[in-house]
Design a protein around this motif. Structure first.
Motif, short mmCIF file in Angstrom:
data_model
loop_
_atom_site.label_atom_id
_atom_site.label_comp_id
_atom_site.label_asym_id
_atom_site.label_seq_id
_atom_site.Cartn_x
_atom_site.Cartn_y
_atom_site.Cartn_z
N ASP A 153 7.37 -46.29 48.89
CA ASP A 153 6.52 -47.39 48.43
C ASP A 153 5.21 -46.86 47.86
OD1 ASP A 153 4.90 -50.34 49.75
OD2 ASP A 153 6.00 -50.07 47.89
N ARG A 154 5.31 -45.74 47.11
CA ARG A 154 4.12 -45.12 46.53
C ARG A 154 4.26 -44.93 45.03
NH1 ARG A 154 1.54 -40.42 49.74
NH2 ARG A 154 0.64 -40.46 47.72
N ALA A 155 5.26 -45.49 44.43
CA ALA A 155 5.53 -45.24 43.01
C ALA A 155 4.31 -45.53 42.14
CB ALA A 155 6.73 -46.04 42.54
N GLY A 156 3.56 -46.58 42.44
CA GLY A 156 2.41 -46.91 41.62
C GLY A 156 1.09 -46.56 42.27
N ALA A 157 1.15 -46.05 43.49
CA ALA A 157 -0.09 -45.77 44.22
C ALA A 157 -0.78 -44.52 43.71
CB ALA A 157 0.24 -45.60 45.71
N PRO A 158 -2.09 -44.55 43.67
CA PRO A 158 -2.81 -43.33 43.27
C PRO A 158 -2.65 -42.26 44.35
CG PRO A 158 -4.35 -45.02 43.98
CD PRO A 158 -2.98 -45.64 43.98
N ARG A 159 -2.77 -41.03 43.96
CA ARG A 159 -2.66 -39.92 44.91
C ARG A 159 -3.95 -39.85 45.72
NH1 ARG A 159 -0.55 -34.99 41.39
NH2 ARG A 159 -2.76 -34.78 41.14
N SER A 160 -3.81 -39.86 47.01
CA SER A 160 -4.99 -39.83 47.86
C SER A 160 -5.60 -38.44 47.86
CB SER A 160 -4.61 -40.24 49.28
OG SER A 160 -3.66 -39.34 49.79
N GLY A 161 -6.91 -38.41 47.66
CA GLY A 161 -7.64 -37.16 47.76
C GLY A 161 -7.49 -36.21 46.59
N ARG A 162 -6.74 -36.57 45.58
CA ARG A 162 -6.54 -35.68 44.44
C ARG A 162 -6.87 -36.42 43.17
NH1 ARG A 162 -4.27 -31.06 45.51
NH2 ARG A 162 -3.76 -30.73 43.36
N ARG A 163 -7.47 -35.74 42.24
CA ARG A 163 -7.77 -36.33 40.94
C ARG A 163 -6.73 -35.84 39.95
NH1 ARG A 163 -13.60 -36.31 38.78
NH2 ARG A 163 -13.55 -38.40 39.53
N ALA A 164 -6.13 -36.79 39.27
CA ALA A 164 -5.15 -36.45 38.25
C ALA A 164 -5.55 -37.12 36.94
CB ALA A 164 -3.76 -36.92 38.66
N ILE A 165 -5.39 -36.39 35.87
CA ILE A 165 -5.61 -36.95 34.54
C ILE A 165 -4.25 -37.03 33.89
CG2 ILE A 165 -6.66 -36.53 32.30
CD1 ILE A 165 -8.97 -35.16 33.80
N LEU A 166 -3.86 -38.26 33.57
CA LEU A 166 -2.53 -38.51 33.03
C LEU A 166 -2.67 -39.41 31.81
CD1 LEU A 166 -0.89 -39.70 36.36
CD2 LEU A 166 -0.88 -37.39 35.46
N GLY A 167 -1.94 -39.07 30.76
CA GLY A 167 -1.92 -40.00 29.64
C GLY A 167 -1.59 -39.36 28.31
N ALA A 168 -1.61 -40.21 27.30
CA ALA A 168 -1.45 -39.76 25.92
C ALA A 168 -2.69 -38.94 25.55
CB ALA A 168 -1.27 -40.97 25.01
N PRO A 169 -2.64 -38.20 24.46
CA PRO A 169 -3.74 -37.28 24.11
C PRO A 169 -5.14 -37.90 24.12
CG PRO A 169 -1.85 -36.82 22.74
CD PRO A 169 -1.51 -38.05 23.53
N ALA A 170 -5.32 -39.03 23.50
CA ALA A 170 -6.67 -39.62 23.43
C ALA A 170 -7.18 -39.97 24.83
CB ALA A 170 -6.67 -40.85 22.54
N ARG A 171 -6.33 -40.56 25.66
CA ARG A 171 -6.73 -40.91 27.02
C ARG A 171 -7.02 -39.66 27.85
NH1 ARG A 171 -6.11 -45.02 30.92
NH2 ARG A 171 -5.14 -46.35 29.35
N ALA A 172 -6.14 -38.67 27.75
CA ALA A 172 -6.32 -37.45 28.53
C ALA A 172 -7.63 -36.76 28.14
CB ALA A 172 -5.13 -36.52 28.33
N ARG A 173 -7.91 -36.70 26.84
CA ARG A 173 -9.16 -36.07 26.40
C ARG A 173 -10.36 -36.83 26.95
NH1 ARG A 173 -11.49 -34.04 20.55
NH2 ARG A 173 -13.61 -33.84 21.32
N ALA A 174 -10.36 -38.15 26.80
CA ALA A 174 -11.49 -38.95 27.28
C ALA A 174 -11.71 -38.78 28.78
CB ALA A 174 -11.27 -40.41 26.92
N GLU A 175 -10.63 -38.80 29.54
CA GLU A 175 -10.76 -38.65 30.99
C GLU A 175 -11.22 -37.25 31.38
OE1 GLU A 175 -7.61 -40.23 33.40
OE2 GLU A 175 -7.40 -41.99 32.13
#
Length: 105
Positions: A45-67
């Motif tokens: 039951d974690r498919a959409g849950a954010p990862r606790s305690g870890r920062r992840a940058i996920l996305g298409a190029p523009a989003r990944a760059r901005a983040e």
């Protein structure tokens, strides 16, 4: 994780999420394929849950760059190191290629 779309980046990142979930339990596993990881995370039951305690940058190029730029600014860093953990070597390489293009490197 950078991919051609935000959804694809999230799908590919599921492999690392499963790996780290099990690692926190003391279980060492090889990085699984995304489909296996998504099934595992859904069962947890974690498919959409954010990862606790870890920062992840996920996305298409523009989003990944901005983040990524936001994180660098937030920490006042002069550089960033990107680590991409995914099952498919081609997807990992493509992630780095897309980021290089996004940053015009």
């Amino acid at each position: 994780m950078c991919a051609d779309s935000d959804d694809e980046a999230r799908r590919l990142a599921a492999s690392a999420r499963m790996t780290f979930t099990l690692l926190r339990r003391g279980e060492l596993v090889a990085v699984p394929p995304p489909e296996e990881a998504l099934a595992f995370l859904a069962a947890e039951d974690r498919a959409g849950a954010p990862r606790s305690g870890r920062r992840a940058i996920l996305g298409a190029p523009a989003r990944a760059r901005a983040e990524l730029e936001s994180v660098v600014e937030e920490y006042g860093a002069e550089e960033a190191i990107i680590v991409t953990i995914t099952y498919d070597h081609h997807a990992r390489r493509r992630s780095y290629e897309l980021l290089a293009e996004a940053f015009e490197l």
